[in-house]
Motif scaffolding. Sequence first.
Motif, mmCIF file in Angstrom:
data_model
loop_
_atom_site.group_PDB
_atom_site.id
_atom_site.type_symbol
_atom_site.label_atom_id
_atom_site.label_comp_id
_atom_site.label_asym_id
_atom_site.label_seq_id
_atom_site.Cartn_x
_atom_site.Cartn_y
_atom_site.Cartn_z
ATOM 1 N N ILE A 52 42.337 -3.416 11.507
ATOM 2 C CA ILE A 52 41.745 -4.458 11.204
ATOM 3 C C ILE A 52 41.572 -4.914 11.914
ATOM 4 O O ILE A 52 41.466 -5.263 12.653
ATOM 5 N N LEU A 53 43.024 -5.155 11.785
ATOM 6 C CA LEU A 53 43.239 -7.079 13.281
ATOM 7 C C LEU A 53 43.067 -6.952 14.401
ATOM 8 O O LEU A 53 43.119 -7.773 15.737
ATOM 9 N N SER A 54 44.061 -5.541 15.224
ATOM 10 C CA SER A 54 43.973 -5.178 16.243
ATOM 11 C C SER A 54 42.181 -4.534 17.159
ATOM 12 O O SER A 54 41.678 -4.949 18.124
ATOM 13 N N ASN A 55 40.875 -4.546 15.832
ATOM 14 C CA ASN A 55 39.389 -4.590 16.507
ATOM 15 C C ASN A 55 38.943 -5.821 15.939
ATOM 16 O O ASN A 55 38.059 -6.084 15.244
ATOM 17 N N PRO A 56 38.558 -6.642 17.531
ATOM 18 C CA PRO A 56 37.689 -7.461 17.446
ATOM 19 C C PRO A 56 36.575 -7.515 16.231
ATOM 20 O O PRO A 56 36.479 -8.788 15.546
ATOM 21 N N GLN A 57 35.733 -6.417 16.083
ATOM 22 C CA GLN A 57 34.939 -6.883 15.205
ATOM 23 C C GLN A 57 35.571 -6.344 13.767
ATOM 24 O O GLN A 57 35.368 -7.351 12.706
ATOM 25 N N LYS A 58 36.127 -5.564 13.350
ATOM 26 C CA LYS A 58 36.316 -5.477 12.163
ATOM 27 C C LYS A 58 37.926 -6.994 11.786
ATOM 28 O O LYS A 58 37.489 -7.210 10.879
ATOM 29 N N LYS A 59 38.524 -7.492 12.961
ATOM 30 C CA LYS A 59 38.849 -8.977 12.334
ATOM 31 C C LYS A 59 38.515 -9.995 12.262
ATOM 32 O O LYS A 59 38.498 -10.439 11.230
ATOM 33 N N GLN A 60 37.077 -10.018 12.395
ATOM 34 C CA GLN A 60 35.704 -11.211 12.766
ATOM 35 C C GLN A 60 35.281 -10.724 10.774
ATOM 36 O O GLN A 60 35.398 -11.761 10.795
ATOM 37 N N GLN A 61 34.710 -9.558 10.287
ATOM 38 C CA GLN A 61 34.758 -9.219 9.413
ATOM 39 C C GLN A 61 35.207 -9.570 8.331
ATOM 40 O O GLN A 61 35.465 -10.367 7.346
ATOM 41 N N TYR A 62 37.250 -9.086 8.397
ATOM 42 C CA TYR A 62 37.857 -9.308 7.753
ATOM 43 C C TYR A 62 37.927 -10.945 7.804
ATOM 44 O O TYR A 62 38.015 -11.373 6.572
ATOM 45 N N ASP A 63 37.314 -11.544 9.003
ATOM 46 C CA ASP A 63 38.153 -13.123 8.996
ATOM 47 C C ASP A 63 36.723 -14.137 8.370
ATOM 48 O O ASP A 63 37.005 -14.874 7.351
ATOM 49 N N GLN A 64 35.852 -13.350 7.961
ATOM 50 C CA GLN A 64 34.798 -14.266 7.868
ATOM 51 C C GLN A 64 34.526 -13.640 6.031
ATOM 52 O O GLN A 64 34.099 -14.147 5.588
ATOM 53 N N PHE A 65 34.545 -12.843 5.243
ATOM 54 C CA PHE A 65 34.354 -12.239 4.703
ATOM 55 C C PHE A 65 36.066 -12.330 3.697
ATOM 56 O O PHE A 65 35.589 -12.323 2.512
ATOM 57 N N GLY A 66 36.906 -12.011 3.874
ATOM 58 C CA GLY A 66 37.554 -12.332 3.525
ATOM 59 C C GLY A 66 38.827 -11.292 2.084
ATOM 60 O O GLY A 66 38.664 -9.915 2.488
ATOM 61 N N GLN A 67 37.914 -12.073 0.612
ATOM 62 C CA GLN A 67 38.862 -11.432 -0.228
ATOM 63 C C GLN A 67 37.787 -9.674 -0.720
ATOM 64 O O GLN A 67 37.501 -9.378 -1.415
ATOM 65 N N THR A 68 36.386 -10.549 -0.344
ATOM 66 C CA THR A 68 35.428 -8.900 -0.409
ATOM 67 C C THR A 68 35.255 -8.674 1.008
ATOM 68 O O THR A 68 33.960 -7.893 1.172
ATOM 69 N N PHE A 69 36.470 -8.368 2.008
ATOM 70 C CA PHE A 69 35.958 -7.715 3.049
ATOM 71 C C PHE A 69 36.262 -6.163 2.991
ATOM 72 O O PHE A 69 34.972 -5.793 3.208
ATOM 73 N N ASP A 70 36.426 -5.659 1.790
ATOM 74 C CA ASP A 70 36.087 -4.384 1.299
ATOM 75 C C ASP A 70 34.853 -4.016 0.512
ATOM 76 O O ASP A 70 34.675 -3.120 1.985
ATOM 77 N N GLN A 71 34.356 -4.699 0.264
ATOM 78 C CA GLN A 71 32.838 -4.442 -0.270
ATOM 79 C C GLN A 71 32.025 -4.197 1.499
ATOM 80 O O GLN A 71 31.506 -3.886 1.336
ATOM 81 N N ALA A 72 31.924 -5.771 1.616
ATOM 82 C CA ALA A 72 31.353 -5.637 2.920
ATOM 83 C C ALA A 72 31.514 -4.443 3.919
ATOM 84 O O ALA A 72 30.423 -3.829 4.726
ATOM 85 N N GLN A 73 32.580 -4.158 3.706
ATOM 86 C CA GLN A 73 33.240 -2.571 5.083
ATOM 87 C C GLN A 73 32.106 -1.391 4.153
ATOM 88 O O GLN A 73 31.604 -0.658 4.618
ATOM 89 N N ALA A 74 32.241 -1.820 3.090
ATOM 90 C CA ALA A 74 31.789 -0.378 2.111
ATOM 91 C C ALA A 74 29.858 -0.701 2.215
ATOM 92 O O ALA A 74 29.321 0.264 2.016
ATOM 93 N N GLY A 75 29.648 -1.744 2.751
ATOM 94 C CA GLY A 75 28.116 -2.218 2.940
ATOM 95 C C GLY A 75 28.003 -1.555 4.008
ATOM 96 O O GLY A 75 26.642 -1.875 3.960
ATOM 97 N N GLY A 76 28.121 -1.087 5.009
ATOM 98 C CA GLY A 76 28.412 -1.293 6.513
ATOM 99 C C GLY A 76 28.489 -1.405 7.515
ATOM 100 O O GLY A 76 28.374 -1.492 8.857
ATOM 101 N N GLY A 77 30.036 -2.337 6.887
ATOM 102 C CA GLY A 77 30.902 -2.706 8.013
ATOM 103 C C GLY A 77 31.737 -1.620 8.813
ATOM 104 O O GLY A 77 32.691 -2.124 9.593
ATOM 105 N N GLY A 78 31.847 -0.539 9.196
ATOM 106 C CA GLY A 78 31.952 0.128 9.664
ATOM 107 C C GLY A 78 33.338 1.699 9.003
ATOM 108 O O GLY A 78 33.994 2.421 9.695
ATOM 109 N N GLY A 79 33.478 1.323 7.433
ATOM 110 C CA GLY A 79 34.241 2.155 6.433
ATOM 111 C C GLY A 79 35.460 2.740 7.298
ATOM 112 O O GLY A 79 35.499 3.695 8.075
#
Length: 364
Positions: A52-79
């Motif tokens: 997650i943290l080595s991928n700029p896109q996934k890291k940005q999503q994780y920093d943005q959504f925080g604890q809701t990152f899993d739901q954001a990923q499931a909703g189209g963030g890259g699986g």
Amino acid sequence: MKKDFYNILGVNKSASAEEIKKAFRKLAHKYHPDKKGGDEAKFKEINEAYQILSNPQKKQQYDQFGQTFDQAQAGGGGGFSSGFDGFSGFSGFNSGFSSGESVEFDLGDILGDFFGGGRSGRTARGRDIQADITIEFLEMITGVEKEIEIFKNSVCANCNGTGADPRSEQKICSTCDGKGEIRKTRQTIFGAMATSAICPDCGGEGKTAAKKCDVCRGSGVIKEKEKIKIKIPAGINDDETIKISEKGEAVKKGAAGDLYIVVRVKQDSGFIRVNDDIRTVKRIKLTQAILGDKIEVDTPEGKVRLKIQEGMESGTEFRLRGKGVPHLRGFGRGDLIIKVIITIPKRLTRQQKKIVKELEKEKL
């Protein structure tokens, strides 16, 4: 509970890509399932955090959504998914590809990136090995050179690690048809996945000898004992590890792995190490404390003399500057701290009791 990927890798949110990679490599080496004391579950968790943290896109999503990152990923963030699916010796990675995609990657590149220290992923590399060594307390202070004997795969001297009879002619490798690599395709939850690995027979060269080496039977390595000298620096901590590059298992037509030496320091009943200071206790008689005296005190490097002032209290500490443990990563040394304890006799003779009572009369 949602995972804190930064905490798992032990880095701050402001950590650079290089710092994240460095932290991952250190932890991955420590918990690798193939190593002694490895932890597969911890290794999976570390791998997940790094993916997650080595991928700029996934890291940005994780920093943005925080604890809701899993739901954001499931909703189209890259699986994203991570885990172990049976690659030999390393247990594999899933890297966030969508189902139905045909994915191709070089397994050697992945292994080289994590543990190769900059080596090409297309070059075979031997396994890292670990050994323990025990040193005395004084050897920890002064530093010491030790020799250990390890039974491991070493380069065959007859063929110089090629696996081929030195007098034999070369031919096209029948295993890889001269390509130097073997490709396999299999179905995964992400769809068809093609993997490529160095050909085990030709070591990526595409050619093999018509006749194998008689000594190693074509493996390029032989099991033998090897004596290795190790310089242990002064000030090393108990349970600290020394890395010796390319002294691990040898491999055919490739670089040897690394040797990791775990140093155990014997404890000394008379001394305790506290960071880079050494603490010890010296017991003296009541009369010495009252009247003063000059005493000898044992230290790890010999005896020293101390002057006991008249009327010294029990528990007084003497600090001898620069007589402790050398700083491992710097100049100078810690201190030697001597705690003086006054011994009170439990039993007195009749004469001694008489003297003490006389002192009591004098209000002493």
